[in-house]
Design a protein around this motif. Structure first.
Motif, short mmCIF file in Angstrom:
data_model
loop_
_atom_site.label_atom_id
_atom_site.label_comp_id
_atom_site.label_asym_id
_atom_site.label_seq_id
_atom_site.Cartn_x
_atom_site.Cartn_y
_atom_site.Cartn_z
N UNK A 14 -70.00 -33.52 -1.15
CA UNK A 14 -68.64 -32.99 -1.19
C UNK A 14 -67.70 -34.12 -0.79
N UNK A 15 -66.79 -34.48 -1.68
CA UNK A 15 -65.90 -35.61 -1.45
C UNK A 15 -64.45 -35.16 -1.69
N UNK A 16 -63.90 -34.49 -0.69
CA UNK A 16 -62.57 -33.91 -0.84
C UNK A 16 -61.52 -34.53 0.09
N UNK A 17 -61.93 -35.44 0.96
CA UNK A 17 -60.96 -36.03 1.87
C UNK A 17 -61.62 -37.03 2.80
N UNK A 18 -60.82 -37.58 3.71
CA UNK A 18 -61.25 -38.70 4.55
C UNK A 18 -62.48 -38.35 5.38
N UNK A 19 -62.51 -37.15 5.94
CA UNK A 19 -63.66 -36.79 6.77
C UNK A 19 -64.95 -36.76 5.94
#
Length: 254
Positions: free
Chosen positions: A94-99
């Motif tokens: 899952x690659x949706x944001x900085x975290x």
């Protein structure tokens, strides 16, 4: 299924791509597995070539493969290479944001065995592509630049290694004794706050001590992501110069 793209100049870097008027760049997926996990990259090549000039493997930034890596792959395909953007996170990531980006990169930095296993599998998949018999060069941006150095230290049998604004420090417990001795090109900004000039100098000392052919280009005032279109760090002049350095290196090696 192939996705045809008219072979026009991809001019974001200001570079002119010379190609026959009838040339056509196509893209297709490349899939492989590591320990039961699925991975997928993207291959770009010119179908009108009798034989590609070689294979160029592109390792993505910390946010995974996106339009940036795909664009770079198409630029290289227009110059006669088989280019493949390889995935080191897996299709389920899952690659949706900085975290999310920190989680995926952090897991690989923390487990170098897993990092190397994924690099090895991606390179093995790339080795099946047209042009691989002419040689393979690996390149990468930011996280991908650090992955390039990891591949070199683990002894990947490649023709050359290119890091664009990558993390340059050698992890504790690693060294360059297993490197194959293939040439290394490091392209870096002097104002990079992630890996500064002290890190670059230390890397150059390590490569010299290991008798690995190496050179670096330093772009004065360039920040960390100086080649990444649309980023706050983007530097057109440095990007153009770095791309010329890459293509010159590929002309020498492949």
């Amino acid at each position: 299924m192939f996705r045809p793209i008219l072979c026009a100049a991809l001019i974001a870097t200001g570079a002119t791509v010379a190609a026959p008027a009838s040339a056509q760049i196509v893209t297709e997926p490349l899939r492989w597995e590591v320990d039961g996990a699925a991975f997928e990259g993207m291959v770009a090549r010119n179908t009108n070539l009798d034989a590609p000039r070689g294979v160029v493997v592109i390792v993505h930034d910390w946010n995974g493969i996106d339009a940036y890596e795909r664009g770079r792959a198409e630029m290289l395909a227009a110059q006669g290479f088989t280019a493949v953007a390889v995935d080191l996170f897996g299709t389920d990531a899952v690659l949706e944001g900085i975290e999310d980006y920190r989680r995926e990169t952090g897991a690989l930095y923390a487990d170098r065995g897993m990092f190397r296993a994924r690099l090895s599998a991606a390179l093995e998949a790339a080795g099946t592509l047209p042009g691989a018999d002419a040689g393979t060069v690996i390149m990468g941006y930011c996280f991908g630049g650090a992955a390039v150095l990891e591949a070199a230290r683990m002894g990947a049998d490649l023709a050359g290694f290119v890091s664009f604004h990558g993390g340059l420090t050698t992890p504790e417990g690693q060294d360059w004794h297993d490197a194959t001795g293939a040439p290394m090109l490091v392209l870096h900004g002097s104002a990079d706050p992630v890996s500064g000039m002290a890190d670059l100098g230390a890397l150059m000392d390590e490569l010299q001590a290991a008798t690995i052919p190496h050179r670096a280009e330093i772009y004065g005032g360039a920040l960390h992501s100086f080649t990444v279109w649309g980023s706050d760090d983007y530097d057109l002049s440095a990007d153009r110069r770095a791309w010329r350095a890459l293509t010159g290196f590929l002309d020498e090696i492949l």
